[in-house]
Write an enzyme that holds these catalytic residues in place. Structure first.
Site, mmCIF file in Angstrom:
data_model
loop_
_atom_site.group_PDB
_atom_site.id
_atom_site.type_symbol
_atom_site.label_atom_id
_atom_site.label_comp_id
_atom_site.label_asym_id
_atom_site.label_seq_id
_atom_site.Cartn_x
_atom_site.Cartn_y
_atom_site.Cartn_z
ATOM 1 N N ASP A 10 0.886 -1.186 0.000
ATOM 2 C CA ASP A 10 0.000 0.000 0.000
ATOM 3 C C ASP A 10 0.924 1.237 0.000
ATOM 4 O OD1 ASP A 10 0.799 -0.654 2.662
ATOM 5 O OD2 ASP A 10 -0.826 0.540 3.525
ATOM 6 N N HIS A 242 9.275 -0.726 9.106
ATOM 7 C CA HIS A 242 8.331 -1.853 9.211
ATOM 8 C C HIS A 242 8.435 -2.786 7.994
ATOM 9 C CE1 HIS A 242 6.124 0.155 12.456
ATOM 10 N NE2 HIS A 242 5.979 1.227 11.705
HETATM 11 C C1 BDR Z 1 2.284 -0.693 8.655
HETATM 12 O O1 BDR Z 1 1.212 0.212 8.381
HETATM 13 C C2 BDR Z 1 1.527 1.023 7.287
HETATM 14 O O2 BDR Z 1 1.288 2.351 7.584
HETATM 15 C C3 BDR Z 1 3.003 0.840 7.014
HETATM 16 O O3 BDR Z 1 3.287 0.953 5.635
HETATM 17 C C4 BDR Z 1 3.270 -0.548 7.530
HETATM 18 O O4 BDR Z 1 2.994 -1.508 6.543
HETATM 19 C C5 BDR Z 1 2.848 -0.392 10.029
HETATM 20 O O5 BDR Z 1 1.869 -0.590 11.006
HETATM 21 CA CA CA Z 2 2.681 -0.844 4.232
#
Ligand code: BDR
Ligand code: CA
Length: 318
Positions: A10, A242
């Site tokens: 995303d 992340h």
């Molecule tokens: C996840 O949520 C999204 O905002 C980031 O891209 C990551 O995949 C972290 O909680």
């Molecule tokens: Ca993400």
């Protein structure tokens, strides 16, 4: 031997870094990108993925997927406060030249899994809707896929969008439950480990000094992301990598230590919706345990990420 991967994204700032990391890692063959909503809309995630691939000179095809959760309407606002109005730290300078594919993301995942049984790894770093849709269309997908690595969940630590829920799982709790209970060979890379993989500002400055179009684009995004982290977590020593950590686990599983667990996702109208917790589950043939990452060698991972994406070392970047 290289691992064939599909990245389900995303795109998003840390998703962009995950794409750059995968594209610069010879251990991985990025056969395609599938997109979904989450940080921004699915259309924007598709556009951002194409823009980034052009900067990386990578020709992986991009397949648009779900625009809303598996079993409900969109209810979580997009995360523009963290990722920028455009999802890429307000770096958008124009539309990509290349177009996305016609095929739906879920169908591309199924096609590739059937073409390469038990050889394909899907790294899903957004809401799990595309995989839930793929399961509806191909119930034998868990047996066809080699490995599913997700960035999502918070089993032993608090959430990041509610006190108990992590953003990707919270965005589509029913889709996540469908996928987590499906019997995939699966590794969950959640906030338990990703909040320990912080990229500090000083390394971003070093990276910017490279002066390439790619380094300018990525560091522009990173500065926005670090500022956003400072606003909602004052005093934090950087921003969390992340989604890159999920890619790191595909390259070298020893970056994390995991434990087999039965994970339940809170669904419906519960106040704890999106929570991922360990439960007592059946044992033996009906067991649907997944590997949950609980510890990370953050220094070794960060060094590897820096070398691959930024071509710098943490020690020389002081
Ligand atoms: C996840 O949520 C999204 O905002 C980031 O891209 C990551 O995949 C972290 O909680
Ligand atoms: Ca993400």
């Amino acid at each position: 031997m290289t691992t064939r991967i599909i990245l389900d994204v995303d795109t998003g700032i840390d998703d962009s870094l995950a794409i750059a990391y995968a594209a610069s890692s010879p251990e991985l063959e990025l056969v395609g990108i599938t997109t979904t909503y989450g940080n921004i809309s699915q259309e924007e995630a598709t556009r951002n993925s194409l823009i980034l691939l052009e900067l990386l000179h990578h020709d992986a095809p991009v397949y648009p997927g779900a625009a809303k959760p598996y079993a409900r309407e969109l209810f979580k606002p997009y995360a523009r406060h963290i990722h920028g109005e455009d999802g890429i730290g307000n770096q958008l300078a124009g539309e990509p030249i290349r177009k996305a594919e016609e095929k739906h993301a879920a169908d591309f995942i199924i096609e590739q899994a059937k073409l390469h049984p038990q050889q394909l790894t899907v790294i899903a770093v957004g809401p799990l809707t595309n995989l839930a849709l793929a399961l509806d269309r191909c119930p034998e997908l868990p047996q066809l896929l080699g490995h599913l690595i997700i960035m999502g969940g918070a089993v032993t630590v608090p959430g990041n969008v509610t006190p108990t829920a992590e953003a990707n799982i919270y965005s589509d709790p029913e889709g996540a439950a469908r996928v987590i209970e499906a019997g995939f060979h699966m590794t969950m890379v959640g906030l338990d480990v990703t909040m320990q993989t912080l990229l500090p500002q000083r390394l971003v400055e070093k990276w910017r000094a490279q002066g390439t179009a790619l380094s300018a684009f990525l560091t522009g995004m990173m500065e926005f992301y670090i500022d956003a982290y400072q606003k909602f977590k004052p005093g934090i020593a950087g921003c969390a990598l992340h989604d890159p950590l999920a890619v790191g686990v595909a390259i070298d599983p020893s970056f994390v230590r995991t434990r087999s667990m039965h994970i339940q996702v809170e669904t419906g109208a519960s106040v704890a919706v999106g929570r991922t917790s360990e439960i007592e589950g059946p044992t033996g043939a009906t067991s649907q345990q997944i590997e949950v990452a609980l510890e990370v060698d953050a220094d070794r991972f960060l060094e590897h990420f820096l070398q691959r994406v930024m071509h710098i070392h943490s020690t020389t970047a002081n």
